[in-house]
Design a protein around this motif. Structure first.
Motif, short mmCIF file in Angstrom:
data_model
loop_
_atom_site.label_atom_id
_atom_site.label_comp_id
_atom_site.label_asym_id
_atom_site.label_seq_id
_atom_site.Cartn_x
_atom_site.Cartn_y
_atom_site.Cartn_z
N TYR B 53 0.80 -1.20 0.02
CA TYR B 53 0.07 0.10 0.01
C TYR B 53 0.75 1.40 -0.08
CZ TYR B 53 -4.09 -2.73 0.49
OH TYR B 53 -5.15 -3.66 0.61
N VAL B 79 -7.70 3.81 1.11
CA VAL B 79 -7.10 2.78 1.97
C VAL B 79 -7.54 3.30 3.49
CG1 VAL B 79 -4.75 2.13 2.93
CG2 VAL B 79 -5.08 2.81 0.44
N ARG B 287 -0.75 -3.26 7.43
CA ARG B 287 -1.71 -4.45 6.84
C ARG B 287 -3.37 -3.69 7.14
NH1 ARG B 287 -0.27 -9.45 6.06
NH2 ARG B 287 1.95 -9.84 6.56
N VAL B 288 -3.90 -3.95 5.95
CA VAL B 288 -5.11 -3.28 5.66
C VAL B 288 -6.31 -4.62 5.98
CG1 VAL B 288 -6.63 -2.24 4.18
CG2 VAL B 288 -4.40 -1.65 4.30
N GLU B 290 -9.33 -6.95 5.83
CA GLU B 290 -10.32 -7.50 4.43
C GLU B 290 -11.51 -6.26 4.30
OE1 GLU B 290 -11.96 -11.48 3.97
OE2 GLU B 290 -9.97 -11.77 5.19
N SER B 310 -9.30 -5.30 -0.26
CA SER B 310 -8.25 -6.01 0.44
C SER B 310 -8.41 -7.29 0.82
CB SER B 310 -7.95 -5.03 1.44
OG SER B 310 -7.12 -5.73 2.59
N ASP B 314 -0.63 -7.00 3.28
CA ASP B 314 -0.14 -5.34 3.11
C ASP B 314 -0.24 -5.14 1.51
OD1 ASP B 314 1.88 -7.28 2.10
OD2 ASP B 314 3.48 -6.18 3.31
N PRO B 316 -2.73 -4.74 -2.06
CA PRO B 316 -4.24 -4.66 -2.50
C PRO B 316 -4.42 -6.01 -3.35
CG PRO B 316 -3.00 -2.64 -3.27
CD PRO B 316 -2.08 -3.63 -2.54
#
Ligand code: SF4
Ligand code: SF4
Lengths: 126, 360
Positions: B53, B79, B287-288, B290, B310, B314, B316
């Protein structure tokens, strides 16, 4: 009348252009003024670097590379021709070891300039 | 008279970016045309799936060389929406300030190109000279003329101190007076009006059928502006005057963009005046979680659409970008009929093409 007046509004700019010095800079023979925060050539302070590799992880252009043998023994390389001068490494480094200067990066004809050894921990110990 | 097909592009003095057109003409009349796209396709959406990201901010910035900031802004808002964080108000204002400056320089650039195509080289020189002032501001505050790298996930990279705010205000006042004069000339110049009035009008129905957005849609009387409609912060707190026109011809498109430049100049002054104090960045995890999100914003050429999914890592899982130019391009073959050959540059300039955005 208003319409005619409006058509002459650019006259000021014309007069200003006539008395002003040319905007062109004879670079590289004359100094080029760049703002303080301009993202130019990368400067590195080997003493501050801990070899954590955060800058390498975040570099979007893969312009940084770390060869790590152990915590203490590593080399950090920089490829100026790949670098996008984006400032991410400066942002990611927690120790302030890497930053941008406001110097322009010129073209080069020397192969050696393509890879800069930022830190060779072995060499610095010797 | 016989029909003749002329290829224009992909490399052509008329075009600043590669686009291939086949124009059918009969004598002086243009009968129709077709397009071929994809010469600057770089696979950015796919590339984005292979990068983190953080790295993607700088990749996304390179989608376009004119509206680079609004791309990263929209991406960062996407994001941040997935992360569930809200950036500080000051950062929102700085993002908006850069967006508006970008709109000014984009519209001035476009005005210069239009002027050049219709033979008003003086206007071209003046607009591009004035545009330089905007680029100077952006370089001074962000460190880059075109790739500003102003955004980071969780806020912006730089803060504006008193001194910089004062500098921007001073340049904006000078720019405002110069641009006012310039815009007055364009609006009253008989040559500009004669070359654009009544050329290639587009009806609102056609705009809606093709999904065209931005200044072109507004010039045909379709009242859309994502700054007001999507109300991304801080535009929900600012009053954005939406300019529309009912004629839909090349003159209406000129009028809308000229007036929008004025609106943006005023908006910049408001943003600087009302900028709240405080931090410009908050911590954002790498970390994004879900999820998926859609964010829409107003780029200089119209609505910009980002879809981001996501999978909890980390990187996409999918990033989809819809740029305004693609829709405008689909309407180009329609516009290229029932006009004179000499009007082709005016029609092309009226679209405000950004092929790099459309191809990605
Ligand atoms: S400036 Fe950007 S591209 Fe260059 S080394 Fe740093 S992170 Fe990599
Ligand atoms: S320059 Fe900074 S981020 Fe990069 S390895 Fe050294 S300490 Fe870590």
């Amino acid at each position: 009348m208003d319409k005619i007046k409006k058509r002459f509004t650019l006259l000021n700019a014309v007069v200003e252009a006539m008395i002003k010095q040319p905007e062109t800079i004879k670079y590289p023979f004359a100094a080029m003024e760049l703002p303080e925060g301009f993202r130019g050539a990368i400067v590195f302070d080997p003493d501050k670097c801990s070899g954590c590799g955060l800058c390498v992880r975040d570099c979007p252009a893969e312009a940084l590379h770390i060869n790590k043998k152990s915590r203490e023994e590593y080399t950090l390389l920089h490829y100026p021709a790949r670098c996008a001068y984006c400032g991410q490494c400066e942002d990611s480094c927690r120790h302030g070891a890497i930053s941008h200067s406001n110097k322009l990066v010129g073209a080069t004809t020397h192969k050696d300039d393509w890879v800069l050894v930022f830190k060779d921990s072995k060499a610095s110990q010797e | 008279m016989d029909k003749i097909s002329i290829p224009i592009g992909p490399q052509h003095p008329l075009l600043k970016e590669p686009l291939s057109m086949m124009v059918d003409i009969s004598g002086e009349k243009v009968l129709g045309g077709s397009l071929r796209l994809g010469y600057v396709h770089r696979g950015i959406e796919r590339l984005a799936q292979q990068r983190t990201y953080v790295q993607n901010i700088h990749l996304i910035e390179r989608i376009c060389g004119i509206c680079s900031h609004v791309h990263t802004t929209t991406y960062c808002y996407a994001v941040e929406a997935l992360l569930g964080i809200e950036i500080p108000p000051r950062a929102q204002y700085i993002r908006a300030l850069m967006c508006e400056l970008e709109r000014i320089h984009s519209h001035l650039l476009w005005l210069g190109i239009l002027a050049k195509h219709i033979g008003l080289d003086t206007i071209f020189m003046h607009t591009w000279h004035d545009r330089e002032m905007v680029l100077d501001i952006m370089e001074e505050v962000s460190g880059g003329r075109i790739s500003h790298a102003a955004n980071q996930i969780g806020g912006v990279r730089f803060d504006l101190d008193e001194e910089k705010g004062e500098m921007i205000r001073k340049i904006l006042i000078k720019l405002h007076s110069q641009v006012e004069g310039l815009l007055d000339v364009i609006e009253s110049e008989p040559a500009a009006i004669a070359r654009t009035k009544g050329v290639a009008p587009i009806s609102p129905d056609l705009i809606k059928a093709y999904g065209v957005v931005g200044p072109i849609a507004r010039a045909s009387g379709v009242d859309v502006d994502m700054r007001r409609d999507a109300s991304l912060p801080p535009y929900d707190q600012l009053e954005v005057k939406v300019i529309t026109h009912s004629d839909g011809d090349a003159w209406a498109r000129t009028f809308v963009r000229v007036e929008e430049t004025r609106v943006s100049l005023n908006l910049c002054e408001t943003i600087i005046r009302e900028m709240p104090r405080g931090d410009v960045v908050v911590h954002a995890p790498r970390r994004v979680p879900e999820g998926e999100v859609i964010i829409r914003s107003e780029a200089p050429r119209g609505e910009l659409f980002y879809y981001l999914r996501s999978d909890g890592s980390d990187k996409p899982a999918r990033l989809k970008v819809r740029t305004p130019t693609l829709a405008a391009l689909s309407l180009l073959p329609v516009q290229l009929s029932e006009i004179n050959v000499a009007d082709i540059p005016v029609v092309l300039a009226g679209v405000d093409l950004c092929i790099a955005c459309a191809d990605r």
